[in-house]
Scaffold this active site. Sequence first.
Site, PDB file in Angstrom:
ATOM      1  N   CYS A 109       0.842  -1.200   0.000  1.00  0.00           N
ATOM      2  CA  CYS A 109       0.000   0.000   0.000  1.00  0.00           C
ATOM      3  C   CYS A 109       0.879   1.253   0.000  1.00  0.00           C
ATOM      4  CB  CYS A 109      -0.929  -0.038   1.225  1.00  0.00           C
ATOM      5  SG  CYS A 109      -2.129   1.300   1.247  1.00  0.00           S
ATOM      6  N   CYS A 110       1.911   1.258   0.854  1.00  0.00           N
ATOM      7  CA  CYS A 110       2.827   2.413   0.877  1.00  0.00           C
ATOM      8  C   CYS A 110       3.543   2.573  -0.470  1.00  0.00           C
ATOM      9  CB  CYS A 110       3.854   2.255   1.998  1.00  0.00           C
ATOM     10  SG  CYS A 110       3.207   2.512   3.664  1.00  0.00           S
ATOM     11  N   CYS A 189      -0.767   8.707   7.116  1.00  0.00           N
ATOM     12  CA  CYS A 189      -2.130   8.457   6.641  1.00  0.00           C
ATOM     13  C   CYS A 189      -3.071   8.258   7.821  1.00  0.00           C
ATOM     14  CB  CYS A 189      -2.153   7.222   5.752  1.00  0.00           C
ATOM     15  SG  CYS A 189      -1.378   7.479   4.156  1.00  0.00           S
ATOM     16  N   CYS A 192      -3.451   4.803   9.553  1.00  0.00           N
ATOM     17  CA  CYS A 192      -2.184   4.196   9.998  1.00  0.00           C
ATOM     18  C   CYS A 192      -1.445   5.056  11.014  1.00  0.00           C
ATOM     19  CB  CYS A 192      -1.286   3.949   8.793  1.00  0.00           C
ATOM     20  SG  CYS A 192      -2.014   2.825   7.602  1.00  0.00           S
ATOM     21  N   CYS A 217       8.269   3.293   5.368  1.00  0.00           N
ATOM     22  CA  CYS A 217       7.302   3.115   4.294  1.00  0.00           C
ATOM     23  C   CYS A 217       7.905   2.648   2.974  1.00  0.00           C
ATOM     24  CB  CYS A 217       6.555   4.420   4.053  1.00  0.00           C
ATOM     25  SG  CYS A 217       7.608   5.716   3.423  1.00  0.00           S
TER      26      CYS A 217
HETATM   27 FE1  SF4 Z   1      -1.370   2.810   2.892  1.00  0.00          FE
HETATM   28 FE2  SF4 Z   1      -1.201   3.222   5.519  1.00  0.00          FE
HETATM   29 FE3  SF4 Z   1       0.996   3.350   3.944  1.00  0.00          FE
HETATM   30 FE4  SF4 Z   1      -0.900   5.242   3.855  1.00  0.00          FE
HETATM   31  S1  SF4 Z   1       0.481   4.739   5.583  1.00  0.00           S
HETATM   32  S2  SF4 Z   1       0.102   4.348   2.137  1.00  0.00           S
HETATM   33  S3  SF4 Z   1      -2.782   4.006   4.108  1.00  0.00           S
HETATM   34  S4  SF4 Z   1      -0.264   1.547   4.401  1.00  0.00           S
END
Ligand code: SF4
Length: 242
Positions: A109-110, A189, A192, A217
Amino acid sequence: MIGIADISANDLIRKALEEFGRGFAIATSFQDEGMVLVDMALRISLETRVLTVDTGRLPAATLDMIGIVEQHYGMRVEVARPEAGEVAAMTSRFGMDLFREDTAFRRLCCEVRKVRPLAAIADVRAWAFGLRRGQSESRRDIAQVEEYEGRLKLHPLAAWSKNEVADYVREHAVPRHPLYAAGYATIGCDPCTRAVHAGEDERAGRWWWEQDADKECGIHFSPDGHAERRLDVLLSEVLAAR
Ligand code: SF4
């Protein structure tokens, strides 16, 4: 620039601006450290590029910071966004909140929402980020200047303490992200990041359900071989499904 001993944050930013001009950018999510860099760089040149990534999962207060910073300094913040097809392929395949699944899905996701949008900005040759060695174990040994995928990655505040950052913010009346007042020590985010409790580590408010990872990340993290392979497999599935 690589290999030079730590120099002052101001000197490093000045050098980067002299050497790269518009090929240099501050990347920030509007935390105090990033805002110190923004303030320092804009005091040197109002032409300095300031970039942020709107991951699509940011708290409203972070989006508000874009306007606050633009108004305060009289400049425009460049906003990078993930590629819509990649996000759709990822969320339809693995779910909107895939990051709760395990660390590999969280890094995926990151990767899609943060790392790839930054990497896609082709005309930046050197980035500055607000990392400090004192923030966590995983940041303890960061160099002030390093090379990352063919570009320079600068950490002008590598040697700064949290108090030095706070002093700079106060002395220069730097705009602050509103979530600090709500107990956040670090801001990312919305799903998170949470406020931290008294005595908790600064990074404890990030991905708090992960016990086995170093809470980075991908912009600031080199996964071990196994994690890298798993991430590659997941990412190739997403890219194939676009
Ligand atoms: Fe995805 Fe969480 Fe990373 Fe944002 S912080 S990109 S929502 S995993």
